[in-house]
Design a protein around this motif. Structure first.
Motif, PDB file in Angstrom:
ATOM      1  N   LYS A 172      42.452  45.577  39.271  1.00 14.25           N
ATOM      2  CA  LYS A 172      42.153  44.365  38.507  1.00 14.25           C
ATOM      3  C   LYS A 172      43.351  43.964  37.646  1.00 14.25           C
ATOM      4  CE  LYS A 172      37.159  45.296  38.064  1.00 14.25           C
ATOM      5  NZ  LYS A 172      36.679  44.173  38.864  1.00 14.25           N
ATOM      6  N   ASP A 213      41.696  40.271  33.437  1.00 18.26           N
ATOM      7  CA  ASP A 213      40.315  40.472  33.876  1.00 18.26           C
ATOM      8  C   ASP A 213      39.719  41.736  33.274  1.00 18.26           C
ATOM      9  OD1 ASP A 213      38.114  39.487  35.275  1.00 18.26           O
ATOM     10  OD2 ASP A 213      38.501  40.762  37.020  1.00 18.26           O
ATOM     11  N   ILE A 268      39.964  35.089  35.644  1.00 15.31           N
ATOM     12  CA  ILE A 268      38.861  35.883  35.079  1.00 15.31           C
ATOM     13  C   ILE A 268      37.667  35.838  36.031  1.00 15.31           C
ATOM     14  CG2 ILE A 268      37.296  36.163  33.116  1.00 15.31           C
ATOM     15  CD1 ILE A 268      39.417  34.637  31.435  1.00 15.31           C
ATOM     16  N   SER A 269      37.146  37.009  36.387  1.00 16.46           N
ATOM     17  CA  SER A 269      36.019  37.103  37.317  1.00 16.46           C
ATOM     18  C   SER A 269      34.709  36.728  36.630  1.00 16.46           C
ATOM     19  CB  SER A 269      35.908  38.534  37.860  1.00 16.46           C
ATOM     20  OG  SER A 269      35.594  39.435  36.806  1.00 16.46           O
TER      21      SER A 269
END
Length: 590
Positions: free
Chosen positions: A243, A247, A540-541
């Motif tokens: 990641k 994130d 950003i997830s």
């Protein structure tokens, strides 16, 4: 005694204990139903809070995520534990000193508005149902394997059990049931961890075993061996993260801030006699929570190592019994791509998408799937939610340990499900009916409405458990994001500022919740094929977007508050009263 008999015995005994406690502590008044009479001791409340807090996501999924994600799974450990500290120190004592029944009660009084209360109820119900979907899914997984029933039937059985002690007992029944559930779940988590740590490293303490040498004569430490084994099979190193930094930061922050806005945890601090007890119970809860959370990384690493060694390059015809046990529940599967009868566990998907089981058997004996046309060498599919439950079987531990883990998994899922259901029912009966639409309702009528609301909530929760939007911990992560984006900012500003008004709080909640929900739905429900880092806002997830929703909430609330009316004097005095230590020892009931 056979393992299956032991499972029935352990699970049956634990259920009898929970239901017995619920009937003994049955709520006789709304005070009992909402806040357990307000007389729970800090130690007992700390234990109940820990059980409420450590859900199916903590017990079942977290170690499973760590097992398969390695370093990336650390965001859950950092976020959830850090968030609990934030809640305990920053919000809980002040909300307890405010001295009402529910979180929307605080909104209604602090923002002098029925609209603010109703918006808070909507946010709360949104969050709770998102969270509860994961719990009911966890219940179904445990039942399906250990009681040998279909996952959907397992969810229905779980609904029935929760119905008895949540609807009858209310918060009073749930509190004392959760004390028992904590004892069951922590014992069930630690015992196999001690066994497996000793078997792999010779050190029975899992926290120390994770940093010890593997006792196979190789001279390698656990994580070194795991890195080498996984890289040989084409996986990324276990100790490497995939990641992006932004994130990781946002997911950790969303989990932390979301924790501080979780209504079913906040309401636990309303059950102690005084504000100082809220701090004490928070301290005890942190100790009880740490027992599991410091063990989870070791459980995840040991589970992955054992899984690789017992599955990869194994002849399917002589595969261990646990593999076939989980295979019959469609939670693990093998697709013999090269028709050699040997299971190849590699990086990549065994199937094109999620497996769809047909119930037929292939030439090598494997259970066929209808979409078995994925490319790549990997032939093994495993649902990561099963790792903690399967761990004792993979390590060939005694039958009583396997039975204990089954009882612990159910305790974890049911304890949180009950707490969430109570929050939903009290929001409907107390905040919508009593405080908004039917102020003249009798206490008996309010209690009946709370039980009807809890029953309806159980039905919805069961449906979400049967058709869950993702695996357990991921669904729970979305609930934390929604909590961070909607409830945390107005609670924080409601305690620490005197100038935040109702218009600002309402506008902030609506914008934060709306943005976060739409972002999650866009990538997870409507267009999952677009769920790639290059398509994410700022990289950003969906798991971390709650932080952006929170910032939006704060920004909108402050902007709207600047251009609307001032806060009434009595509300400013309320804020001062909540924050001044004098009188903190006064019992809260009025």
């Amino acid at each position: 005694m056979e393992t299956q008999t032991l499972i029935y015995l352990f699970v049956g005994a634990s259920f009898a204990l929970y239901i017995g406690i619920a009937l003994w502590a049955r709520a006789g008044s709304t005070t009992d139903f909402y806040v357990a009479g307000g007389g729970v001791s800090p130690v007992m409340n700390g234990m109940a809070t820990a059980a409420d807090w450590m859900s199916a996501a903590s017990f079942l999924s977290m170690a499973g995520i760590i097992a398969f994600s390695g370093y990336d799974g650390s965001v859950y450990l950092m976020g959830w534990t850090g968030g609990y500290v934030l809640l305990a120190l920053l919000l809980a004592p002040y909300l307890r000193k405010f001295g009402e029944f529910t979180v929307p009660d605080f909104f209604g009084a602090r923002y002098y508005s029925k609209t603010a209360r109703v918006v808070a109820v909507i946010c709360l119900i949104f969050i709770s149902f998102t969270y509860i979907a994961g719990q009911m899914r966890g219940v179904g997984i445990v039942f399906s394997r250990f009681l040998e029933v279909d996952i959907n039937l397992g969810v229905v059985i779980g609904m029935g059990i929760v119905f008895v002690y949540a609807v009858l007992g209310g918060m009073k029944g749930i509190t004392y049931t959760q004390v028992a559930q904590y004892c069951v779940l922590i014992f069930a988590y630690l015992v196999p961890a001690f066994f497996i740590s000793f078997m792999i490293t010779g050190n029975p303490v899992p926290q120390l075993g994770l940093g010890s040498e593997v006792n196979d004569g190789s001279g390698l430490f656990v994580l070194q061996k795991l890195d080498l084994v996984l890289q040989d099979l084409g996986f990324a190193a276990y100790t490497d993260g995939s990641k992006s930094t932004i994130d990781v930061f946002c997911i950790t922050a969303a989990l932390m801030i979301g924790t501080a806005g979780l209504p079913h945890v906040i309401v636990r601090f309303f059950t102690v006699p005084k504000a100082s007890d809220a701090r004490k119970s928070a301290g005890w809860a942190l100790i009880f929570i740490a027992l599991l959370y410091t063990t989870a990384p070791a459980v995840g690493a040991f589970a992955r190592l054992n899984f690789v060694e017992t599955v990869n390059e194994q002849d399917y015809a002589t595969a261990p019994g646990w593999f076939h046990n989980w295979e019959t529940q469609n939670l693990i599967a093998w697709n013999d791509k090269n028709q050699d009868g040997v299971m190849q566990y590699r990086s990549g998907d065994a199937f094109a998408g999620a497996p769809v089981f047909t119930g037929e058997t292939g030439p090598s004996g494997q259970r066929l799937v209808s979409n078995a046309d994925a490319v790549g060498e990997n032939e093994v599919y495993v649902d990561r939610d099963i790792m903690v439950l399967a761990n004792p079987e993979i390590a060939a531990l005694p039958g009583w340990v396997i039975a204990l883990v089954a009882a612990g998994g159910l305790a974890a899922a049911l304890s949180t499900a009950a707490g969430l259901l109570l929050v939903i029912s009290s929001s409907v009966s107390h905040d919508l009916l009593k405080r908004t639409f039917r102020p003249d309702i009798s206490e008996k009528g309010e209690l009946l409405a709370a039980r009807i609301a809890a029953s309806a909530a159980i039905m919805v929760a069961g449906y979400l458990g049967i058709y869950p939007p993702g695996w357990v911990a991921q669904v729970v992560a979305f609930a934390f994001g929604l909590a961070a984006a909607s409830l945390f900012p107005p609670i924080f500003m409601g305690i620490f500022t005197k100038w935040m008004n109702r218009e600002g709080a309402i506008a902030g909640m609506v914008s934060g919740l709306g943005f976060t929900f739409l972002y999650i739905a866009w990538f997870k429900l409507w267009f999952p094929e677009l769920d790639r880092p290059q398509n994410w806002l700022f990289g950003i997830s969906a798991e971390g977007i709650g932080v952006v929703g929170m910032v939006l909430n704060f920004a909108v609330a402050i902007a709207v508050a600047k251009f609307t009316g001032p806060v009434p004097l009595h509300v400013r005095q309320l804020v001062a009263r909540i924050r001044i230590p004098k009188g903190a020892e006064t019992p809260h009931m009025h």
